[in-house]
Design an enzyme around this catalytic site. Structure first.
Site, short mmCIF file in Angstrom:
data_model
loop_
_atom_site.label_atom_id
_atom_site.label_comp_id
_atom_site.label_asym_id
_atom_site.label_seq_id
_atom_site.Cartn_x
_atom_site.Cartn_y
_atom_site.Cartn_z
N TYR A 45 7.63 -9.68 -16.94
CA TYR A 45 8.54 -10.74 -17.33
C TYR A 45 9.84 -10.23 -17.96
O TYR A 45 10.90 -10.82 -17.73
CB TYR A 45 7.84 -11.74 -18.24
CG TYR A 45 6.95 -12.68 -17.45
CD1 TYR A 45 7.46 -13.85 -16.90
CD2 TYR A 45 5.61 -12.38 -17.22
CE1 TYR A 45 6.66 -14.70 -16.15
CE2 TYR A 45 4.80 -13.22 -16.48
CZ TYR A 45 5.32 -14.37 -15.94
OH TYR A 45 4.53 -15.20 -15.19
N GLU A 70 -1.84 -17.40 -16.98
CA GLU A 70 -2.28 -16.37 -16.03
C GLU A 70 -3.40 -15.52 -16.61
O GLU A 70 -4.38 -15.22 -15.90
CB GLU A 70 -1.08 -15.52 -15.61
CG GLU A 70 -0.12 -16.27 -14.71
CD GLU A 70 1.31 -15.75 -14.76
OE1 GLU A 70 1.51 -14.60 -15.23
OE2 GLU A 70 2.22 -16.48 -14.35
N ARG A 85 1.12 -12.65 1.62
CA ARG A 85 1.17 -14.08 1.90
C ARG A 85 -0.14 -14.72 1.45
O ARG A 85 -1.16 -14.05 1.33
CB ARG A 85 1.38 -14.37 3.39
CG ARG A 85 2.63 -13.75 3.99
CD ARG A 85 3.92 -14.36 3.47
NE ARG A 85 5.07 -13.79 4.17
CZ ARG A 85 5.73 -12.70 3.78
NH1 ARG A 85 5.36 -12.05 2.69
NH2 ARG A 85 6.76 -12.26 4.47
N GLN A 86 -0.11 -16.04 1.23
CA GLN A 86 -1.31 -16.77 0.83
C GLN A 86 -1.83 -17.60 2.00
O GLN A 86 -1.05 -18.20 2.75
CB GLN A 86 -1.01 -17.70 -0.36
CG GLN A 86 -0.79 -16.99 -1.68
CD GLN A 86 0.52 -16.24 -1.75
OE1 GLN A 86 1.55 -16.73 -1.29
NE2 GLN A 86 0.50 -15.04 -2.31
N TYR A 87 -3.17 -17.64 2.11
CA TYR A 87 -3.83 -18.41 3.16
C TYR A 87 -4.99 -19.20 2.57
O TYR A 87 -5.82 -18.66 1.83
CB TYR A 87 -4.34 -17.49 4.27
CG TYR A 87 -3.22 -16.79 5.00
CD1 TYR A 87 -2.48 -17.44 5.98
CD2 TYR A 87 -2.87 -15.48 4.68
CE1 TYR A 87 -1.43 -16.80 6.63
CE2 TYR A 87 -1.83 -14.83 5.32
CZ TYR A 87 -1.11 -15.50 6.30
OH TYR A 87 -0.07 -14.86 6.93
N GLY A 94 -0.08 -30.26 11.24
CA GLY A 94 -0.04 -28.89 11.70
C GLY A 94 -1.05 -28.00 10.98
O GLY A 94 -2.20 -28.38 10.76
N GLY A 142 -1.25 -27.39 8.02
CA GLY A 142 -1.67 -27.99 6.76
C GLY A 142 -3.08 -28.51 6.79
O GLY A 142 -3.62 -28.93 5.76
N VAL A 179 1.85 -27.12 -1.01
CA VAL A 179 3.02 -26.68 -0.27
C VAL A 179 2.80 -25.25 0.15
O VAL A 179 2.50 -24.39 -0.68
CB VAL A 179 4.30 -26.79 -1.13
CG1 VAL A 179 5.52 -26.32 -0.34
CG2 VAL A 179 4.50 -28.22 -1.60
N PHE A 180 2.93 -24.96 1.45
CA PHE A 180 2.84 -23.58 1.92
C PHE A 180 4.22 -22.96 1.78
O PHE A 180 5.16 -23.35 2.46
CB PHE A 180 2.38 -23.53 3.38
CG PHE A 180 0.95 -23.93 3.58
CD1 PHE A 180 0.05 -23.99 2.52
CD2 PHE A 180 0.49 -24.25 4.84
CE1 PHE A 180 -1.27 -24.35 2.70
CE2 PHE A 180 -0.84 -24.61 5.04
CZ PHE A 180 -1.72 -24.67 3.97
N GLY A 181 4.36 -21.98 0.88
CA GLY A 181 5.65 -21.37 0.61
C GLY A 181 6.08 -21.71 -0.80
O GLY A 181 5.34 -22.31 -1.59
#
Length: 404
Positions: free
Chosen positions: A97, A139, A205-207, A278, A280, A394-396
């Protein structure tokens, strides 16, 4: 919380700094990446940087947090849960940070110049550290809840099975190399996947976890993202998604985080409305697997929109899951229905709630493009579903979703 003096300064300068934050954040990233190029290469999403998505998300988060700090309203931490889960899935540590602080405040001075008096700088410094300290606390709590040391989120897994779900989407079942069970995840959570690209970058990336596959395994779905263009300009092809499509097969190892994500299913008796478009659909598949295993008696209204039946990833799986839940019903919309005749729950065109019985006391979950979720959220409000019962993924980078 801010001191009264700093709160007064922030309140007075919020229109100026809040209005300029969209100019400040690109300068911040430029300065930080010039000083620390490894952050752009190995931590930040280069695609989002190229499109400007990350800059807009950071600007929105700072402005929203500062506004909540100086106004009588919701707890400012209410805007941080999604960011904290994302940070935890990346293994962010408290010592990172100060790096952000250094370059963000240099960018504020570069953009606003003499308007940043010592008094203004001190007040906004309090805003930053209030936000940073809150994120660090959340966190560290997430690391503790997950049973890992701070930042120690990465695990090596093996692709146990690869399945083609649609022309541009594959699912990957991930297993522990030694055959042990992977940590359990809550419905709706995701994992981060890190890949090493040909230019030496480590991109992440997250999935979403779909809840399919063997017990103790994780299953993700990856849609190959092509290059394209939208109102904001040209979007590059998905670096990680295309790399996984070309390189992740049975027996291959992947670097994956333990599960995180704040959009988890609320247990209870209220009806559920699951709405997706899609790719989502993936968190909704995870919800439905959980509901089927639990033998739910809740009413479940499933609404999905896609380009065509052929492009609809998990189409057969979705149908089977709904069929296995006696209290569930499925409605689908396709832009191109092909030669299939439209039916009561199979329609041509865009998703429209006009013909759907939506329970006003439902908990609703939305996942898809931001304009789609804004439209659906407004329609649900019009049906009497209260805003606190409308949840979205939200993806992104985070975006403002009206009514959600």
């Amino acid at each position: 919380m801010l001191t009264p003096e700093s709160a007064a300064v922030v309140r007075a300068t919020l229109p100026v700094i809040g209005g300029a934050i969209g100019d400040i954040t690109p300068v911040f990233y430029r300065r930080m990446f010039a000083a620390r190029p490894e952050l752009e290469r190995d931590l930040f999403n280069r695609g989002n940087q190229a499109r400007g998505d990350q800059q807009r998300a950071l600007a929105g988060a700072i402005a929203a947090y500062a506004t909540l700090l100086v106004d009588d309203g919701p707890d400012p931490r209410s805007v941080l849960a999604r960011i904290a889960h994302k940070h935890a899935s990346l293994g962010i540590l408290p010592e990172q940070y100060p790096i952000v602080h250094e370059h963000l405040f240099a960018a504020i001075v570069e953009v606003l110049g003499d308007a940043v008096t010592p008094e203004v700088a001190a007040a906004w410094d309090e805003v930053y550290w209030d936000m940073a300290d809150a994120l660090v606390e959340i966190e560290l709590g997430l690391y503790g809840e997950t049973g890992v040391a701070p930042g120690d989120v990465w695990r090596t897994v093996t692709v146990g099975r690869r399945t083609q779900e649609s022309p541009d989407t594959v699912s990957l079942e991930l297993v522990a190399p030694d055959g042990s069970a992977l940590p359990a995840a809550r419905p709706g959570q995701y994992v981060s996947v890190a890949v090493h690209l040909p230019d030496g970058a480590r991109q992440i990336r997250q999935y979403s976890l779909t809840g399919a596959g063997a017990p103790g395994a994780w299953t993700i779905s990856v849609k190959a993202v092509p290059a394209g263009a939208d109102a904001t300009g040209t979007a590059p092809a998905g670096e990680v998604s295309n790399h996984l499509h070309a390189n992740a097969f049975e027996g291959d190892g992947l670097e994956v985080s333990v599960p995180f994500g704040e959009l988890t299913l609320i247990e209870g008796e209220n009806p559920l409305v699951l709405v997706s478009a899609g790719i989502g659909i993936t968190p909704m598949i995870g919800f439905l697997h959980h509901l089927r295993r639990a033998g739910t008696t809740r009413r479940v209204v499933v609404l999905h929109a896609d380009r065509s039946p052929a492009r609809h990833a998990h189409r057969a799986e979705l149908r089977a899951l709904v069929d296995d839940i006696p209290t569930a019903e499925l409605h689908r919309w396709y832009e191109d229905l092909g030669t299939r005749p439209a039916q009561e729950r199979l329609r041509s065109g865009y998703l429209d709630l006009a013909g759907v019985d939506v329970p006003h006391d439902a908990d609703a979950y939305l996942c898809g493009p931001a304009p789609f979720m804004t439209m659906v959220g407004s329609a649900l409000l019009g049906r009497g579903v209260t805003a606190d019962r409308i949840h979205h993924e939200v993806f992104g980078p985070g975006q403002e979703i009206a009514a959600a």
